[in-house]
Design an enzyme around this catalytic site. Structure first.
Site, PDB file in Angstrom:
ATOM      1  N   ASP A 146      29.925  96.576  32.738  1.00 56.14           N
ATOM      2  CA  ASP A 146      29.339  95.941  31.571  1.00 56.14           C
ATOM      3  C   ASP A 146      29.158  96.953  30.438  1.00 56.14           C
ATOM      4  O   ASP A 146      29.936  97.900  30.339  1.00 56.14           O
ATOM      5  CB  ASP A 146      27.998  95.294  31.980  1.00 56.14           C
ATOM      6  CG  ASP A 146      27.706  94.019  31.190  1.00 56.14           C
ATOM      7  OD1 ASP A 146      27.550  94.103  29.969  1.00 56.14           O
ATOM      8  OD2 ASP A 146      27.620  92.946  31.807  1.00 56.14           O
ATOM      9  N   HIS A 219      23.401  93.737  26.886  1.00 56.29           N
ATOM     10  CA  HIS A 219      24.071  92.835  27.825  1.00 56.29           C
ATOM     11  C   HIS A 219      24.121  93.421  29.241  1.00 56.29           C
ATOM     12  O   HIS A 219      23.829  92.728  30.219  1.00 56.29           O
ATOM     13  CB  HIS A 219      25.485  92.581  27.288  1.00 56.29           C
ATOM     14  CG  HIS A 219      26.253  91.495  27.953  1.00 56.29           C
ATOM     15  ND1 HIS A 219      26.995  91.701  29.087  1.00 56.29           N
ATOM     16  CD2 HIS A 219      26.409  90.188  27.648  1.00 56.29           C
ATOM     17  CE1 HIS A 219      27.580  90.568  29.441  1.00 56.29           C
ATOM     18  NE2 HIS A 219      27.234  89.630  28.577  1.00 56.29           N
ATOM     19  N   SER A 549      28.065  84.931  31.525  1.00 53.52           N
ATOM     20  CA  SER A 549      27.706  86.327  31.782  1.00 53.52           C
ATOM     21  C   SER A 549      26.389  86.419  32.548  1.00 53.52           C
ATOM     22  O   SER A 549      26.161  87.389  33.259  1.00 53.52           O
ATOM     23  CB  SER A 549      27.509  87.075  30.466  1.00 53.52           C
ATOM     24  OG  SER A 549      28.718  87.497  29.941  1.00 53.52           O
TER      25      SER A 549
END
Ligand SMILES: *[C@@H]1O[C@H](CO)[C@@H](O)[C@H](O)[C@H]1NC(C)=O
Ligand SMILES: *[C@@H]1O[C@H](CO)[C@@H](O)[C@H](O)[C@H]1NC(C)=O
Ligand SMILES: *[C@@H]1O[C@H](CO)[C@@H](O)[C@H](O)[C@H]1NC(C)=O
Ligand SMILES: *[C@@H]1O[C@H](CO)[C@@H](O)[C@H](O)[C@H]1NC(C)=O
Ligand SMILES: *[C@@H]1O[C@H](CO)[C@@H](O)[C@H](O)[C@H]1NC(C)=O
Length: 768
Positions: A146, A219, A549
């Protein structure tokens, strides 16, 4: 890949013209400086390495030098792929592709980044009692590809965790604002992969982003803490979603592999990270990334890396993509990957618009302040801007003289929702109502806006506009109601969640499963505010965001729990357990809904259904798979030996005397596409094998059903008796699809039940 195929023709000409093999060199000849270089991933048949080479890296180097003295090698691979990544001109790529030991030359692709409530929602509060030895979770490592990790997040607190698992070979790499001291017994690994990114985008500006595992985006911290974050009491975003934030596997370890940078995520870096993760010894890989839609598994680096991982017993879970609700919008559909779609929670963040005429409209918001409830002048952005499309509230389009002190209605679309709020605020506005247009219907996204703001659906937006356009002195106010739980029905399939059919192999149903992916609270970076906007100087420990996600790391964390409970289960057995115990109906019997249609969801929307981890611990029976099964599947796809070599790094020859059927891959679901033009019914036969992972003895009865008269389903035998643990029993399913018009879909399900456990498989058919 397609382009390279065409170029093979050109190559034949080159050889006829006498360049010859194997020792030609082309650098310097027609390789002018204006020739653009880009990154290619070159897959090599390693078994053909001449004895003269001591190490494969030397051989790869010499292969590269044989076509170019200028090309620079970016990565050399060995675990996730056999081969290397290099900067090549198109000509050099063609020359490499022609070498007999080069099996494929693939262009690098760019990928994109596709809680408090989830544990209770999933029934995880009950799971610790059910795990036989809960300490075994300590041994499981979840690797997350990520944007990196914010190690100071309390989600990575290692209090109470024992020493790092003994087999762990990972590392904590240092770089910008990150040292080995940032790792601990929770965050046991952190690496970054930027060579491919920098080869294309130029050097990383370390004054703007950290050239290290540090997460400047948020994220990666969110996904890692969702999968395996420690429990953090008193978590919330500005008071929203308050409670104890915890990952799915609170005691599993985390290893962060940063592959995404401000300009995207590149496949040469992704493959290098998957390789390291496999070598480091992760047990689960969580990949919330999706790329351009591929047409072949051998052209997709995530599929290639995931194959190597699956071979090593690593469970790979990927986001299905956020390109729903259109059909055929899935990413990451290889059968050795768990493909995860997104559903909602039973939680909402209501914020009402009250108009001067007394009418109320429901909306949602995560705005961090209060509102006084006073009615303020209300304007439509399209009426207070000096440009066309002023209704969208893009940067510098609102006239401050007409906006100051007022609430502004902006239309959704084009620029980011939070940016619209920022534009209104910069123009002096007092608040914003964000109205959906037809494109988004009534799906609402709550955001941590920089000013009092709420999002309303299309119907409400239209009604509010008609008041705005008809009242001579329109006024409005926004009332924030905080967090509401118990919303029904829930879960529903999120509109953005990508949908089947599977465009690469319609014989394999995807997505596999859905998990929570809407308004998920999890850890956040300290580098940017919750909106990610540069003007947002707020810093939060937790943020609420949505996407597949977010659903992917839920399944990754649950897979870690299953791995701990059943260390001998293969990744396919874990996925089977999650799928065959997933639920497709609410407690009241109604079928899981799809927010995009407002109707019952289908297997193309939700796969096997919504994940139910407590049931997945004891599935009774599983559909298991081995690497040999996947190789047979590739034979069934008629892949050439070099295509198989690209994916599976081995010289595998399909047996010409054997007939390979894609329908025989021992998958926990059933799918097919029928030819509508044949004008005749089509019959498909599936063979499946169930392995008893439950009580030693048991008799299971099959029941197949369909909602469509177009399908006839027969199961033989319809009873399977098991007399010991680990025993395998096979059966066939014969499905006959009537002649139907193109675009027809029909669904069904197969259940095996012994009266206690139900082993359910979805069935999905489409006519093309
Ligand atoms: C690959 O397998 C085929 C068939 O078994 C064999 O003829 C060939 O020599 C093998 N190639 C290599 C490089 O091992
Ligand atoms: C470095 O990390 C710390 C947290 O440890 C953070 O507060 C600081 O802003 C970071 N500095 C840079 C330049 O990113
Ligand atoms: C505001 O915009 C709407 C839609 O474009 C238009 O119908 C209306 O006449 C405008 N009102 C004023 C006062 O300009
Ligand atoms: C529109 O208004 C903005 C804000 O006042 C101003 O910066 C911009 O130059 C104007 N554009 C035009 C085309 O008048
Ligand atoms: C593979 O080739 C066989 C024989 O030509 C054909 O019947 C089959 O449809 C092909 N399978 C796929 C997936 O293309």
């Amino acid at each position: 890949m397609e382009i390279l195929h065409l170029h093979r023709l050109f190559l034949v000409l080159v050889f006829v013209l006498g360049l010859g093999l194997p020792c030609f060199r082309v650098n310097g000849n027609g390789n002018g400086p204006q020739q653009q270089r880009r990154t290619y991933i070159v897959h090599v048949a390693k078994s053909q390495m001449p004895a003269a080479f001591q190490h494969h890296a030397h051989w790869y180097d010499s292969i590269l030098k044989s076509v170019s003295g200028l090309a620079h090698m970016v990565y050399s691979y060995d675990t996730a792929a056999h081969g290397f990544a290099a900067r090549l001109t198109a000509e050099e790529a063609i020359l490499l592709d022609a070498l007999p030991w080069v099996v494929a030359v693939l262009k690098e692709l760019r990928y994109k980044l596709s809680t408090t409530r989830t544990p209770e929602f999933l029934g995880l509060d009950k799971i610790s009692a059910l795990l036989p030895e809960s300490d075994s979770v300590n041994e499981v490592v979840v690797g997350v590809l990520d944007t990196g990790v914010w190690p100071e997040s309390k989600s990575f607190d290692d209090t109470g965790l024992g020493p790092v698992p003994s087999g762990w070979r990972g590392a904590c790499e240092s770089g910008t604002n990150f040292t080995a001291a940032n790792c601990n017994r929770k965050l046991i690994g952190a690496r970054f992969f930027s060579k491919g990114y920098e080869a294309t985008m130029g050097p990383i500006d370390v004054s703007k982003e950290s050239k290290s595992p540090r997460d400047d985006d948020g994220h990666g911290t969110h996904t890692a803490s969702t999968a395996a974050g420690s429990a953090v009491e008193g978590a919330s975003l500005f008071g929203y979603a308050p409670g104890t934030a915890r990952g799915m596997a609170t005691r599993a370890r985390v290893a962060a592999y940063k592959v995404c940078w401000s300009g995207g995520c590149f496949s040469s870096d992704i493959l290098a990270a998957m390789e390291k993760a496999v070598d480091d010894g992760v047990n689960v890989l969580s990949v919330s990334l999706d790329g351009e839609m591929e047409t072949h598994f051998y052209g997709d680096s995530v599929a290639i890396g995931a194959f190597a991982a699956a071979e090593k017993g690593i469970f790979v879970s990927c986001s299905a993509g956020n390109d729903g609700p259109s059909s055929y919008s899935l990413s990451n559909v290889a059968p050795w990957i768990a493909t995860v779609g997104a559903g909602t929670l039973d939680r909402d963040f209501p914020a009402y618009v009250t108009l001067g005429n007394g009418k109320n409209f429901p909306g949602v918001s995560l705005y961090g302040g209060n509102s006084k409830g006073t009615l303020l002048p209300f304007v439509y952005a399209g009426n207070v801007s000096n440009t066309t499309n002023g209704n969208l509230c893009r940067k510098g389009t609102l006239d401050p003289a007409k906006v100051k002190g007022k609430i502004v209605l902006c239309d959704r679309g084009k620029n980011a929702r939070v940016q619209k709020g920022s534009v209104v605020k910069l123009a002096g506005g007092a608040g914003m109502v964000l109205a959906n247009t037809a494109a988004d219907g009534d799906e609402l996204v709550p955001e941590a806006h920089l000013l009092p703001a709420t999002a309303v659906g299309k119907k409400s937006g239209d009604a509010i506009k008609s008041y705005l356009f008809s009242d001579p002195n329109p006024t409005a106010t926004i009332l924030f109601e905080g967090t509401k739980v118990g919303i029904q029905p829930s879960p529903v399939v999120a509109a953005f969640s990508s949908r089947g059919p599977n465009s690469i192999t319609p014989e394999i149903l995807k997505p596999d499963i859905i998990a929570p992916g809407v308004n998920i609270l999890a850890g956040w970076t300290g580098a940017v505010g919750p909106t990610g906007l540069p003007v947002d100087d707020r810093r939060v420990a937790f943020n609420i965001i949505s996407g597949t996600s977010m659903s992917c790391p839920h399944v990754s964390g649950l897979a870690a729990l299953l791995k701990a409970a059943h260390p001998d289960w293969s990744p396919a057995a874990i996925r089977s357990a999650l799928m065959t115990t997933a639920y497709v109906a609410y407690k009241n019997g109604g079928k899981l809904q799809d927010v995009a249609t407002g109707k019952d969801s289908t297997p193309f929307d939700r796969g096997a259904g919504h994940v139910d981890p407590v049931s997945a611990l004891n599935p009774g029976l599983v559909y298991d798979l081995t690497v040999e099964d996947y190789l047979g599947f590739l034979c069934g796809l008629n892949y050439t030996s070099s295509q198989i070599n690209t994916l599976a790094r081995r010289n595998y020859t399909c047996d010409p005397s054997k007939s390979y059927s894609l329908y025989d891959l021992n998958y926990p679901s059933f799918a097919a596409s029928f030819d509508s033009t044949s004008g005749r019914p089509t019959t498909i036969k599936y063979t499946r094998t169930l392995t008893n992972v439950g009580a030693a003895t048991g008799t299971y009865k099959a029941s197949a059903s369909s909602d469509s008269a177009a399908l006839k389903i027969a199961v033989v035998p319809d009873t399977l008796s098991f007399s010991k643990a680990g025993e395998k029993k096979s059966f066939t399913v014969t499905v006959t699809g009537s002649a139907m018009p193109a675009s027809t879909n029909a669904f069904g399900q197969l259940e095996w039940s012994d009266g206690k456990q139900t082993v359910r498989s979805p069935m999905a058919f489409s006519w093309f």
